[in-house]
Design a protein around this motif. Structure first.
Motif, PDB file in Angstrom:
ATOM      1  N   LEU A  36      -7.282 -19.724   7.540  1.00 55.01           N
ATOM      2  CA  LEU A  36      -6.831 -20.975   8.141  1.00 55.01           C
ATOM      3  C   LEU A  36      -5.833 -20.707   9.262  1.00 55.01           C
ATOM      4  N   VAL A  37      -4.960 -19.731   9.056  1.00 51.63           N
ATOM      5  CA  VAL A  37      -4.020 -19.346  10.118  1.00 51.63           C
ATOM      6  C   VAL A  37      -4.803 -18.857  11.338  1.00 51.63           C
ATOM      7  N   ALA A  38      -5.849 -18.079  11.098  1.00 55.47           N
ATOM      8  CA  ALA A  38      -6.645 -17.529  12.199  1.00 55.47           C
ATOM      9  C   ALA A  38      -7.384 -18.613  12.984  1.00 55.47           C
ATOM     10  N   LEU A  39      -7.505 -19.810  12.397  1.00 54.75           N
ATOM     11  CA  LEU A  39      -8.145 -20.914  13.107  1.00 54.75           C
ATOM     12  C   LEU A  39      -7.189 -21.618  14.076  1.00 54.75           C
ATOM     13  N   ASP A  40      -5.914 -21.262  14.024  1.00 56.70           N
ATOM     14  CA  ASP A  40      -4.959 -21.827  14.969  1.00 56.70           C
ATOM     15  C   ASP A  40      -5.273 -21.287  16.363  1.00 56.70           C
ATOM     16  N   GLU A  41      -5.222 -22.149  17.349  1.00 54.57           N
ATOM     17  CA  GLU A  41      -5.568 -21.766  18.726  1.00 54.57           C
ATOM     18  C   GLU A  41      -4.812 -20.533  19.207  1.00 54.57           C
ATOM     19  N   GLU A  42      -3.621 -20.353  18.723  1.00 49.99           N
ATOM     20  CA  GLU A  42      -2.799 -19.207  19.132  1.00 49.99           C
ATOM     21  C   GLU A  42      -3.485 -17.872  18.833  1.00 49.99           C
ATOM     22  N   TRP A  43      -4.350 -17.849  17.820  1.00 51.51           N
ATOM     23  CA  TRP A  43      -4.963 -16.593  17.361  1.00 51.51           C
ATOM     24  C   TRP A  43      -6.423 -16.452  17.756  1.00 51.51           C
ATOM     25  N   TRP A  44      -6.945 -17.380  18.538  1.00 58.15           N
ATOM     26  CA  TRP A  44      -8.358 -17.309  18.915  1.00 58.15           C
ATOM     27  C   TRP A  44      -8.619 -16.111  19.815  1.00 58.15           C
ATOM     28  N   GLU A  45      -9.559 -15.285  19.408  1.00 57.73           N
ATOM     29  CA  GLU A  45     -10.008 -14.179  20.236  1.00 57.73           C
ATOM     30  C   GLU A  45     -10.884 -14.743  21.357  1.00 57.73           C
ATOM     31  N   PRO A  46     -11.096 -13.983  22.439  1.00 59.59           N
ATOM     32  CA  PRO A  46     -11.957 -14.480  23.526  1.00 59.59           C
ATOM     33  C   PRO A  46     -13.349 -14.896  23.049  1.00 59.59           C
ATOM     34  N   TRP A  47     -13.951 -14.139  22.151  1.00 58.41           N
ATOM     35  CA  TRP A  47     -15.289 -14.503  21.675  1.00 58.41           C
ATOM     36  C   TRP A  47     -15.258 -15.830  20.923  1.00 58.41           C
ATOM     37  N   PHE A  48     -14.165 -16.092  20.168  1.00 54.83           N
ATOM     38  CA  PHE A  48     -14.073 -17.337  19.419  1.00 54.83           C
ATOM     39  C   PHE A  48     -13.811 -18.509  20.368  1.00 54.83           C
ATOM     40  N   GLN A  49     -13.018 -18.275  21.409  1.00 59.30           N
ATOM     41  CA  GLN A  49     -12.810 -19.304  22.434  1.00 59.30           C
ATOM     42  C   GLN A  49     -14.153 -19.684  23.061  1.00 59.30           C
ATOM     43  N   GLN A  50     -14.973 -18.664  23.336  1.00 58.59           N
ATOM     44  CA  GLN A  50     -16.294 -18.901  23.923  1.00 58.59           C
ATOM     45  C   GLN A  50     -17.187 -19.659  22.945  1.00 58.59           C
ATOM     46  N   TYR A  51     -17.129 -19.295  21.666  1.00 58.11           N
ATOM     47  CA  TYR A  51     -17.907 -19.993  20.634  1.00 58.11           C
ATOM     48  C   TYR A  51     -17.545 -21.480  20.618  1.00 58.11           C
ATOM     49  N   THR A  58     -13.410 -28.663  19.574  1.00 54.78           N
ATOM     50  CA  THR A  58     -11.992 -28.643  19.913  1.00 54.78           C
ATOM     51  C   THR A  58     -11.189 -28.245  18.685  1.00 54.78           C
ATOM     52  N   TYR A  59      -9.948 -27.946  18.933  1.00 57.20           N
ATOM     53  CA  TYR A  59      -9.040 -27.638  17.820  1.00 57.20           C
ATOM     54  C   TYR A  59      -8.969 -28.830  16.861  1.00 57.20           C
ATOM     55  N   ALA A  60      -9.014 -30.045  17.407  1.00 52.52           N
ATOM     56  CA  ALA A  60      -8.979 -31.250  16.564  1.00 52.52           C
ATOM     57  C   ALA A  60     -10.173 -31.284  15.599  1.00 52.52           C
ATOM     58  N   ASP A  61     -11.329 -30.772  16.015  1.00 51.37           N
ATOM     59  CA  ASP A  61     -12.498 -30.701  15.118  1.00 51.37           C
ATOM     60  C   ASP A  61     -12.205 -29.809  13.922  1.00 51.37           C
ATOM     61  N   LEU A  62     -11.528 -28.698  14.187  1.00 54.90           N
ATOM     62  CA  LEU A  62     -11.187 -27.778  13.098  1.00 54.90           C
ATOM     63  C   LEU A  62     -10.141 -28.388  12.174  1.00 54.90           C
ATOM     64  N   VAL A  63      -9.170 -29.067  12.751  1.00 53.23           N
ATOM     65  CA  VAL A  63      -8.125 -29.711  11.949  1.00 53.23           C
ATOM     66  C   VAL A  63      -8.752 -30.760  11.030  1.00 53.23           C
ATOM     67  N   ALA A  64      -9.676 -31.553  11.551  1.00 55.72           N
ATOM     68  CA  ALA A  64     -10.326 -32.591  10.748  1.00 55.72           C
ATOM     69  C   ALA A  64     -11.118 -31.994   9.583  1.00 55.72           C
ATOM     70  N   ALA A  65     -11.637 -30.802   9.773  1.00 59.51           N
ATOM     71  CA  ALA A  65     -12.427 -30.161   8.720  1.00 59.51           C
ATOM     72  C   ALA A  65     -11.554 -29.573   7.611  1.00 59.51           C
ATOM     73  N   ALA A  66     -10.282 -29.399   7.880  1.00 53.83           N
ATOM     74  CA  ALA A  66      -9.390 -28.790   6.886  1.00 53.83           C
ATOM     75  C   ALA A  66      -9.265 -29.656   5.638  1.00 53.83           C
ATOM     76  N   THR A  67      -9.246 -30.967   5.796  1.00 53.49           N
ATOM     77  CA  THR A  67      -9.061 -31.851   4.642  1.00 53.49           C
ATOM     78  C   THR A  67     -10.207 -31.743   3.641  1.00 53.49           C
ATOM     79  N   PRO A  68     -11.472 -31.892   4.046  1.00 52.36           N
ATOM     80  CA  PRO A  68     -12.533 -31.764   3.039  1.00 52.36           C
ATOM     81  C   PRO A  68     -12.609 -30.367   2.421  1.00 52.36           C
ATOM     82  N   LEU A  69     -12.279 -29.342   3.195  1.00 52.31           N
ATOM     83  CA  LEU A  69     -12.275 -27.995   2.618  1.00 52.31           C
ATOM     84  C   LEU A  69     -11.166 -27.878   1.582  1.00 52.31           C
TER      85      LEU A  69
END
Length: 159
Positions: A36-51, A58-69
């Motif tokens: 979950l920490v690695a999903l923070d924008e601060e830690w995104w590798e270039p390949w993940f930014q491209q993904y 967006t980062y907001a999409d990942l944040v929204a997914a945190a609750t159901p997980l």
């Protein structure tokens, strides 16, 4: 309960048994947290930014997914299995690229954990344990089985 004892232990020697399930119960939670920490924008590798860009996420999409997980993880004792918990709490209804982003980061943390733990229990001048040492052969065999059963319309350029 499944338990192992290292082979080099003498029968009368007292040493704790090794229990993979128990270890994962304690270590797994920390691994999920690190993913979950690695999903923070601060830690995104270039390949993940491209993904993220390629999939319009967006980062907001990942944040929204945190609750159901998190809800599914909190249901870990009562749920029949992980898939049922993820379905019940809506994680599997999220867009597949969002789910995949979580699974990618969990996979990276798992690989890093395996890497560190094997190094920790191995001597520097030895080969990795046989099951890891032979993984390339297992992967090759799995891919060979896939290639035998793949559909004829499979596009090799998009594999």
């Amino acid at each position: 309960m499944f338990q192992w004892r290292p082979k080099e232990i003498q029968p009368l020697e007292r040493q704790a048994m090794y229990n993979p399930q128990r270890d994962l119960a304690y270590v797994g939670r920390g691994m999920i947290k690190q993913a979950l920490v690695a999903l923070d924008e601060e830690w995104w590798e270039p390949w993940f930014q491209q993904y993220m860009q390629d999939h319009g996420l967006t980062y907001a999409d990942l944040v929204a997914a945190a609750t159901p997980l998190a809800q599914a993880l909190n249901d870990i004792i009562a749920a029949k299995d992980p898939v049922a918990a993820l379905e019940e709490h809506g994680f599997t209804k999220l867009p597949p690229p969002v789910q995949a982003a979580y699974y990618m980061k969990m996979g990276q943390v798992l690989l890093a954990g395996i890497w560190a733990s094997v190094k920790d229990v191995s001597q520097p001048d030895t080969a990795p344990p046989a099951d890891l040492h032979n993984i390339h052969e297992w992967a090759y065999q799995a891919l060979e089985r896939f290639n035998k059963h793949r559909p004829d319309n499979f596009d090799d350029d998009n594999s």
